[in-house]
Enzyme design. Structure first.
Site, PDB file in Angstrom:
ATOM      1  N   HIS A 119      -3.120   6.210 -14.630  1.00  0.00           N
ATOM      2  CA  HIS A 119      -2.806   4.873 -14.782  1.00  0.00           C
ATOM      3  C   HIS A 119      -3.689   4.184 -15.607  1.00  0.00           C
ATOM      4  O   HIS A 119      -4.804   4.235 -15.555  1.00  0.00           O
ATOM      5  CB  HIS A 119      -2.198   4.018 -13.734  1.00  0.00           C
ATOM      6  CG  HIS A 119      -3.408   3.705 -12.866  1.00  0.00           C
ATOM      7  ND1 HIS A 119      -4.145   4.841 -12.036  1.00  0.00           N
ATOM      8  CD2 HIS A 119      -4.103   2.640 -12.653  1.00  0.00           C
ATOM      9  CE1 HIS A 119      -5.151   4.101 -11.354  1.00  0.00           C
ATOM     10  NE2 HIS A 119      -5.213   2.748 -11.734  1.00  0.00           N
ATOM     11  N   ASP A 155      -4.842  -0.217 -15.555  1.00  0.00           N
ATOM     12  CA  ASP A 155      -4.515  -1.429 -14.815  1.00  0.00           C
ATOM     13  C   ASP A 155      -3.955  -2.424 -15.687  1.00  0.00           C
ATOM     14  O   ASP A 155      -4.553  -2.683 -16.744  1.00  0.00           O
ATOM     15  CB  ASP A 155      -5.991  -1.793 -14.224  1.00  0.00           C
ATOM     16  CG  ASP A 155      -6.715  -0.744 -13.490  1.00  0.00           C
ATOM     17  OD1 ASP A 155      -6.082  -0.017 -12.947  1.00  0.00           O
ATOM     18  OD2 ASP A 155      -8.015  -0.927 -13.102  1.00  0.00           O
ATOM     19  N   HIS A 214      -7.176   5.823 -16.260  1.00  0.00           N
ATOM     20  CA  HIS A 214      -8.043   6.773 -15.315  1.00  0.00           C
ATOM     21  C   HIS A 214      -7.086   7.183 -14.179  1.00  0.00           C
ATOM     22  O   HIS A 214      -6.110   6.941 -13.905  1.00  0.00           O
ATOM     23  CB  HIS A 214      -9.199   5.735 -14.758  1.00  0.00           C
ATOM     24  CG  HIS A 214      -8.720   4.528 -14.165  1.00  0.00           C
ATOM     25  ND1 HIS A 214      -8.069   3.309 -14.970  1.00  0.00           N
ATOM     26  CD2 HIS A 214      -8.512   3.984 -12.996  1.00  0.00           C
ATOM     27  CE1 HIS A 214      -7.970   2.447 -14.282  1.00  0.00           C
ATOM     28  NE2 HIS A 214      -8.125   2.669 -13.180  1.00  0.00           N
ATOM     29  N   ARG A 249     -13.818   9.601   0.169  1.00  0.00           N
ATOM     30  CA  ARG A 249     -14.156   8.979  -0.894  1.00  0.00           C
ATOM     31  C   ARG A 249     -13.745   7.312  -0.231  1.00  0.00           C
ATOM     32  O   ARG A 249     -12.393   7.358   0.108  1.00  0.00           O
ATOM     33  CB  ARG A 249     -13.659   9.270  -2.305  1.00  0.00           C
ATOM     34  CG  ARG A 249     -13.820   8.051  -3.367  1.00  0.00           C
ATOM     35  CD  ARG A 249     -13.472   8.672  -4.744  1.00  0.00           C
ATOM     36  NE  ARG A 249     -13.087   7.554  -5.577  1.00  0.00           N
ATOM     37  CZ  ARG A 249     -14.254   7.218  -6.557  1.00  0.00           C
ATOM     38  NH1 ARG A 249     -15.284   7.901  -6.749  1.00  0.00           N
ATOM     39  NH2 ARG A 249     -14.212   6.223  -7.442  1.00  0.00           N
TER      40      ARG A 249
HETATM   41  C1  GA4 Z   1      -2.446  -0.136 -10.606  1.00  0.00           C
HETATM   42  C2  GA4 Z   1      -3.758  -0.973 -10.511  1.00  0.00           C
HETATM   43  C3  GA4 Z   1      -3.890  -1.580  -9.099  1.00  0.00           C
HETATM   44  O1  GA4 Z   1      -4.161  -0.689  -8.337  1.00  0.00           O
HETATM   45  C4  GA4 Z   1      -2.318  -2.255  -8.780  1.00  0.00           C
HETATM   46  C5  GA4 Z   1      -1.347  -1.081  -8.818  1.00  0.00           C
HETATM   47  C6  GA4 Z   1       0.170  -1.424  -8.163  1.00  0.00           C
HETATM   48  C7  GA4 Z   1       0.131  -0.776  -6.711  1.00  0.00           C
HETATM   49  O2  GA4 Z   1      -0.369  -0.099  -6.263  1.00  0.00           O
HETATM   50  O3  GA4 Z   1       0.877  -1.691  -5.994  1.00  0.00           O
HETATM   51  C8  GA4 Z   1       0.985  -0.529  -9.120  1.00  0.00           C
HETATM   52  C9  GA4 Z   1      -0.019  -0.190 -10.149  1.00  0.00           C
HETATM   53  C10 GA4 Z   1      -1.197  -0.793 -10.219  1.00  0.00           C
HETATM   54  C11 GA4 Z   1       0.678  -0.182 -11.576  1.00  0.00           C
HETATM   55  C12 GA4 Z   1       2.292   0.020 -11.668  1.00  0.00           C
HETATM   56  C13 GA4 Z   1       3.044  -0.088 -10.492  1.00  0.00           C
HETATM   57  C14 GA4 Z   1       2.226  -1.207  -9.770  1.00  0.00           C
HETATM   58  C15 GA4 Z   1       1.910   0.738  -8.567  1.00  0.00           C
HETATM   59  C16 GA4 Z   1       2.644   0.909  -9.310  1.00  0.00           C
HETATM   60  C17 GA4 Z   1       3.428   2.101  -9.470  1.00  0.00           C
HETATM   61  C18 GA4 Z   1      -2.355  -3.128  -7.528  1.00  0.00           C
HETATM   62  C19 GA4 Z   1      -1.808  -3.022  -9.745  1.00  0.00           C
HETATM   63  O4  GA4 Z   1      -1.734  -4.199 -10.130  1.00  0.00           O
HETATM   64  O5  GA4 Z   1      -1.202  -2.178 -10.648  1.00  0.00           O
END
Ligand code: GA4
Length: 329
Positions: A203, A205, A260, A270
């Protein structure tokens, strides 16, 4: 053939015979050296990722929070769930986001947006666990300061005035930043099988910038421009910085939001802690005019952080979220 038992395990992707290629040239920024500004810009353009050394954050901050996190994750599930079940904030095991993504990870996700901090987590981290609460707030203030310092160096090197043009987004009282503690356990069923589970799938960020610190366990991989995956050697005394989607848009695609993922390590668990620096919900995410050449147009449709975040929460982890906002395509 590898046979795994348990319904949840079956929903988590597995990589067989994975031979990690360790990246020998992770850009490393020594914050005590004056030439760092130029190198940070290059790293953001080429990789969207770099490592920061000589950052002046005392190692006790990291060690204390890691100990608190390890203690928390070793509690019985019912205790951990008292933080509240993640939707999206709180504790969760294996479920990532609301749309069916799964990973071999348990985590706590905390909103740093004062308006949305849930009472349950406040109770947990505030009154019930003063030490956890104070370790968290010391650590978060320090990494937020580091994120702002990096963003200000970037602005200086790009000759953007004022130099807080990026960092003010994180400093905004209504900044919608998020903090996450991840625990990737070893999977006993896979030991000796030469397989790695996906801990946290690929994914980018969505935010402006992310600051990650992990213990001394491998697992983090970044995707290079040619699409290949390289493993990042762990370094518990350093921080790893990721360009987020919003910074890609603010620079009109000049910086790269880096894809990443994390693979689990079959021998050692981890623990990682990540600060995701985000703007306020009302903030428009548009390229900074000062970065645009004459006649250059934004590559992206206009949107606010609130709109982008809503789209992100409707997407799957691996989706190309910025793709939805490209003007062409
Ligand atoms: C990816 C980056 C951060 O960890 C996060 C994630 C969020 C979550 O885990 O709730 C998301 C992911 C992240 C992107 C797409 C959506 C939202 C899970 C998911 C499938 C907290 C964020 O802001 O986006």
């Amino acid at each position: 053939m590898v046979v795994l038992s348990g319904p949840t395990l079956e929903q988590i992707s597995l990589i067989r015979n994975h031979k990690p290629t360790f990246c020998s040239h992770i850009p490393t920024i020594d914050l005590s050296k004056p030439d760092s500004k130029n190198l940070i810009v290059k790293a953001c353009e080429e990789f969207g990722f770099f490592k920061v050394i000589n950052h002046s954050i005392p190692s006790e901050f990291m060690d204390r929070l890691e100990t608190q996190a390890t203690n928390f994750f070793s509690l019985p599930t019912a205790e951990k769930e008292k933080v509240g079940l993640a939707s999206p904030f709180g504790y969760a095991n294996k479920r990532i986001g609301p749309n069916g993504d799964m990973g071999w990870v348990e985590y706590i996700l905390i909103s740093l947006n004062e308006k949305f901090i849930s009472q349950k987590s406040l109770d947990f981290f505030g009154e019930k666990s003063e030490t956890f609460g104070s370790c968290l707030s010391d650590y978060i203030s320090a990494v937020k300061k580091l994120a702002c310092e990096v963003l200000e160096l970037l602005a200086e090197e790009l000759e953007i005035k004022p130099r807080n043009s990026f960092s003010k987004l994180l400093m905004d009282e209504e900044s919608d930043s998020v903090f996450r503690l991840n625990h990737y356990q070893t999977c006993p069923e896979l030991q000796g099988l030469n397989c790695n589970l996906i801990g946290f799938g690929e994914h980018t960020d969505p935010q402006v910038i992310s600051v990650l610190r992990s213990n001394d366990t491998t697992g983090l991989q970044i995707s290079l421009r040619d699409g290949s995956w390289v493993s990042v050697p762990p370094d518990q005394s350093s921080f790893f910085i990721f360009v987020g989607d919003s910074l890609q848009v603010l620079t009109n695609g000049r910086f790269r939001s880096v894809k990443h993922r994390v693979l689990t390590n079959s021998h050692k668990s981890r623990v990682s802690m990540i600060y995701f620096g985000a703007p306020a919900l009302r903030e428009e995410i548009v390229p900074l005019p000062m970065l645009m050449a004459e006649g250059e147009e934004s590559l992206y449709k206009e949107f606010t952080w609130c709109e982008y975040k809503n789209t992100a929460y409707k997407s799957r982890l691996a989706d190309d979220r910025l793709g939805f906002f490209l003007k062409q395509g």
